[in-house]
Design a protein around this motif. Structure first.
Motif, mmCIF file in Angstrom:
data_model
loop_
_atom_site.group_PDB
_atom_site.id
_atom_site.type_symbol
_atom_site.label_atom_id
_atom_site.label_comp_id
_atom_site.label_asym_id
_atom_site.label_seq_id
_atom_site.Cartn_x
_atom_site.Cartn_y
_atom_site.Cartn_z
ATOM 1 N N GLN A 266 83.097 -6.499 68.127
ATOM 2 C CA GLN A 266 82.664 -7.344 69.240
ATOM 3 C C GLN A 266 81.705 -8.429 68.763
ATOM 4 O OE1 GLN A 266 81.293 -4.039 71.761
ATOM 5 N NE2 GLN A 266 82.740 -4.718 73.325
ATOM 6 N N GLN A 267 80.770 -8.058 67.874
ATOM 7 C CA GLN A 267 79.864 -9.073 67.326
ATOM 8 C C GLN A 267 80.648 -10.136 66.577
ATOM 9 O OE1 GLN A 267 76.002 -8.297 65.097
ATOM 10 N NE2 GLN A 267 77.244 -9.112 63.402
ATOM 11 N N PHE A 268 81.610 -9.691 65.774
ATOM 12 C CA PHE A 268 82.436 -10.628 65.021
ATOM 13 C C PHE A 268 83.110 -11.626 65.956
ATOM 14 C CE2 PHE A 268 86.791 -11.574 63.530
ATOM 15 C CZ PHE A 268 86.491 -12.312 62.382
ATOM 16 N N ALA A 269 83.738 -11.129 67.015
ATOM 17 C CA ALA A 269 84.452 -11.990 67.953
ATOM 18 C C ALA A 269 83.511 -12.977 68.628
ATOM 19 C CB ALA A 269 85.181 -11.148 68.992
ATOM 20 N N GLU A 270 82.350 -12.472 69.064
ATOM 21 C CA GLU A 270 81.399 -13.324 69.773
ATOM 22 C C GLU A 270 80.865 -14.432 68.875
ATOM 23 O OE1 GLU A 270 78.555 -10.484 71.071
ATOM 24 O OE2 GLU A 270 79.887 -9.602 72.600
ATOM 25 N N ARG A 271 80.532 -14.088 67.644
ATOM 26 C CA ARG A 271 79.932 -15.082 66.758
ATOM 27 C C ARG A 271 80.960 -16.100 66.272
ATOM 28 N NH1 ARG A 271 75.331 -12.190 62.958
ATOM 29 N NH2 ARG A 271 73.983 -11.480 64.670
ATOM 30 N N VAL A 272 82.188 -15.666 66.051
ATOM 31 C CA VAL A 272 83.228 -16.618 65.663
ATOM 32 C C VAL A 272 83.472 -17.618 66.790
ATOM 33 C CG1 VAL A 272 85.710 -16.858 65.190
ATOM 34 C CG2 VAL A 272 84.353 -15.148 63.951
ATOM 35 N N ALA A 273 83.549 -17.126 68.013
ATOM 36 C CA ALA A 273 83.742 -18.020 69.153
ATOM 37 C C ALA A 273 82.575 -18.991 69.283
ATOM 38 C CB ALA A 273 83.896 -17.205 70.438
ATOM 39 N N GLU A 274 81.361 -18.485 69.106
ATOM 40 C CA GLU A 274 80.174 -19.333 69.232
ATOM 41 C C GLU A 274 80.148 -20.407 68.146
ATOM 42 O OE1 GLU A 274 75.302 -18.846 68.865
ATOM 43 O OE2 GLU A 274 76.574 -17.093 69.243
ATOM 44 N N ARG A 275 80.417 -20.004 66.909
ATOM 45 C CA ARG A 275 80.299 -20.952 65.799
ATOM 46 C C ARG A 275 81.442 -21.963 65.761
ATOM 47 N NH1 ARG A 275 78.975 -18.118 60.220
ATOM 48 N NH2 ARG A 275 78.944 -20.331 59.635
ATOM 49 N N THR A 276 82.571 -21.641 66.396
ATOM 50 C CA THR A 276 83.686 -22.590 66.446
ATOM 51 C C THR A 276 83.755 -23.313 67.784
ATOM 52 O OG1 THR A 276 85.243 -20.886 67.213
ATOM 53 C CG2 THR A 276 85.044 -21.217 64.814
ATOM 54 N N ASN A 277 82.698 -23.156 68.601
ATOM 55 C CA ASN A 277 82.668 -23.776 69.928
ATOM 56 C C ASN A 277 83.884 -23.395 70.772
ATOM 57 O OD1 ASN A 277 80.204 -25.245 69.458
ATOM 58 N ND2 ASN A 277 81.382 -26.660 68.181
ATOM 59 N N GLY A 278 84.292 -22.157 70.617
ATOM 60 C CA GLY A 278 85.401 -21.649 71.410
ATOM 61 C C GLY A 278 86.776 -21.982 70.886
ATOM 62 N N ALA A 279 86.865 -22.658 69.734
ATOM 63 C CA ALA A 279 88.174 -23.019 69.198
ATOM 64 C C ALA A 279 88.939 -21.794 68.706
ATOM 65 C CB ALA A 279 88.027 -24.034 68.062
ATOM 66 N N ILE A 280 88.208 -20.777 68.250
ATOM 67 C CA ILE A 280 88.852 -19.536 67.814
ATOM 68 C C ILE A 280 88.397 -18.412 68.735
ATOM 69 C CG2 ILE A 280 89.106 -17.814 65.999
ATOM 70 C CD1 ILE A 280 88.736 -19.958 63.947
ATOM 71 N N GLU A 281 89.345 -17.794 69.387
ATOM 72 C CA GLU A 281 89.084 -16.623 70.228
ATOM 73 C C GLU A 281 89.666 -15.397 69.539
ATOM 74 O OE1 GLU A 281 90.217 -14.699 74.596
ATOM 75 O OE2 GLU A 281 90.939 -16.708 74.052
ATOM 76 N N VAL A 282 88.872 -14.351 69.428
ATOM 77 C CA VAL A 282 89.331 -13.101 68.823
ATOM 78 C C VAL A 282 89.499 -12.070 69.932
ATOM 79 C CG1 VAL A 282 88.833 -11.250 67.184
ATOM 80 C CG2 VAL A 282 88.158 -13.609 66.656
ATOM 81 N N GLU A 283 90.728 -11.608 70.124
ATOM 82 C CA GLU A 283 91.017 -10.549 71.080
ATOM 83 C C GLU A 283 91.007 -9.214 70.349
ATOM 84 O OE1 GLU A 283 94.799 -11.525 72.724
ATOM 85 O OE2 GLU A 283 94.011 -13.093 74.055
ATOM 86 N N ILE A 284 90.242 -8.247 70.867
ATOM 87 C CA ILE A 284 90.086 -6.958 70.184
ATOM 88 C C ILE A 284 90.895 -5.889 70.909
ATOM 89 C CG2 ILE A 284 88.437 -5.248 69.352
ATOM 90 C CD1 ILE A 284 86.278 -7.418 69.617
ATOM 91 N N TYR A 285 91.617 -5.092 70.129
ATOM 92 C CA TYR A 285 92.412 -3.983 70.660
ATOM 93 C C TYR A 285 91.958 -2.705 69.955
ATOM 94 C CZ TYR A 285 95.317 -7.724 72.514
ATOM 95 O OH TYR A 285 95.752 -8.845 73.187
ATOM 96 N N PRO A 286 91.012 -1.965 70.567
ATOM 97 C CA PRO A 286 90.466 -0.767 69.923
ATOM 98 C C PRO A 286 91.324 0.471 70.166
ATOM 99 C CG PRO A 286 89.368 -1.119 72.002
ATOM 100 C CD PRO A 286 90.351 -2.263 71.853
ATOM 101 N N ALA A 287 90.893 1.554 69.527
ATOM 102 C CA ALA A 287 91.408 2.899 69.816
ATOM 103 C C ALA A 287 92.930 2.984 69.768
ATOM 104 C CB ALA A 287 90.888 3.376 71.170
ATOM 105 N N ASN A 288 93.527 2.319 68.783
ATOM 106 C CA ASN A 288 94.980 2.404 68.545
ATOM 107 C C ASN A 288 95.811 1.889 69.717
ATOM 108 O OD1 ASN A 288 94.678 3.568 65.938
ATOM 109 N ND2 ASN A 288 94.356 5.565 66.865
ATOM 110 N N GLU A 289 95.303 0.904 70.452
ATOM 111 C CA GLU A 289 96.053 0.352 71.581
ATOM 112 C C GLU A 289 97.377 -0.275 71.146
ATOM 113 O OE1 GLU A 289 93.873 -2.362 74.002
ATOM 114 O OE2 GLU A 289 92.293 -0.932 74.485
ATOM 115 N N LEU A 290 97.414 -0.798 69.927
ATOM 116 C CA LEU A 290 98.627 -1.483 69.461
ATOM 117 C C LEU A 290 99.426 -0.639 68.470
ATOM 118 C CD1 LEU A 290 97.416 -5.179 69.051
ATOM 119 C CD2 LEU A 290 98.406 -4.037 71.051
ATOM 120 N N GLY A 291 99.202 0.674 68.507
ATOM 121 C CA GLY A 291 99.961 1.557 67.630
ATOM 122 C C GLY A 291 99.056 2.378 66.740
#
Length: 322
Positions: free
Chosen positions: A42-67
């Motif tokens: 979550q920190q990674f996603a938030e800081r990447v979005a902040e430092r890129t002014n929202g140009a990069i959004e990171v969607e997180i899928y925890p707990a084996n949601e995608l397999g």
């Protein structure tokens, strides 16, 4: 729609995509939402979005949601998932050198493990991993693994002998518990609580955080701090996706990956003693055996790991430990 087209192009083996100004990256992992791994993501996603002014959004899928973890990693290699947090036990299916990290009783402590992994080990394996279609961003954490059971306290290696323990399928972990005299049984993690409850196995082994967050103490009476195998989450990104980012975006992602890994390491280490105390409050009996006799018994287990990873790989890894 954009993500669907990108994933399709990567799977089809087409040219590296040119990303639009706004990029959405999917990050999948296996940790529970309360686990430090997810907090770090979550920190990674938030800081990447902040430092890129929202140009990069990171969607997180925890707990084996995608397999399952192997499925997530395979999808990341193919490009259907952009980023993943596998352990070395997953990565060694693509590059055997990673398997050396999980050599039983290889590391003295966390600082020793971090020094090796962030230094000579990364210099060695990162180029090898790129040949498999993945870029290694940074090492995060998972932790030293420890044995729980519902039969007896463990104070010596002889106390492990005869126990039937659930392990994941990684050969290194199987070799470690069998080297201590237990029998290893592979059971999918989601099925583990029921297997413990029904007595299908006597116990299991995992890092303290996993035992605590998944409440395995509800099914186990004893926990021994054996620290028999270490591994960590490794932050990787699909190489085609990586090559499609600008150099500035790559710098931000790598820097924030390292920062997130540092956070997870701090959290895991800080929380272990607290989690042990809380597990004891909830009724678990905890032992802290002298580990020298345990390490002395796993020579054959180390040989099994060397056969799996290749002796040349093992010798190179062992040279990093001094």
């Amino acid at each position: 729609m954009f993500k669907t087209l990108i994933a399709g192009a990567l799977v089809a083996g087409l040219a590296t995509p040119a990303f639009a100004a706004d990029v959405t990256l999917r990050l999948a992992h296996f940790a529970a939402e309360t686990h430090p791994g997810h907090v770090a993501a979550q920190q990674f996603a938030e800081r990447v979005a902040e430092r890129t002014n929202g140009a990069i959004e990171v969607e997180i899928y925890p707990a084996n949601e995608l397999g399952s973890p192997p499925e997530q990693l395979e999808q990341t290699v193919l490009g259907a998932i952009d980023m993943n947090l596998p352990t070395q036990g997953g990565l060694d299916k693509y590059e055997k050198a990673f398997g050396t990290v999980m050599t039983p009783f290889a590391f003295r402590d966390y600082a020793h493990a971090h020094e090796v992994l962030d230094g000579p080990f990364n210099d060695w394996v990162a180029p090898l991993l790129e040949e498999q279609g993945l870029v290694l961003l940074s090492n995060w954490e998972y932790g030293f693994r420890n044995i729980t059971n519902s039969v007896r306290p463990i104070n010596t290696p002889e106390d492990v002998a005869g126990l039937k323990l659930r392990t994941p399928p990684e050969l290194q972990i199987v070799a470690a518990v069998e080297g201590l005299g237990a029998s290893a049984t592979q059971i999918a993690f989601p099925e583990l609580p029921n297997a413990l409850n029904q007595g299908v196995v006597d116990g299991q082994e995992n890092p303290i955080g996993v035992i605590y967050h998944f409440k395995l103490d509800e099914f186990q009476d004893h926990l021994a701090v054996t620290r028999h195998v270490y591994n960590s989450m490794v932050h990787v990104i699909n190489k085609n996706v990586w090559d499609g980012l600008t150099p500035e975006q790559q710098t931000i992602i790598r820097e924030e990956s390292v920062a997130a890994g540092t956070l997870m390491r701090e959290m895991v280490q800080a929380q272990e003693e607290d989690e042990l105390a809380k597990l004891e409050e909830r009724g678990m009996q905890i032992t802290r055996p002298d580990l020298a006799p345990f390490a002395a018994k796993v020579g054959p287990a180390r040989d099994r790991v060397a056969e799996y990873t290749g002796r040349e790989n093992m010798d190179r890894f062992l040279s990093f430990l001094d």
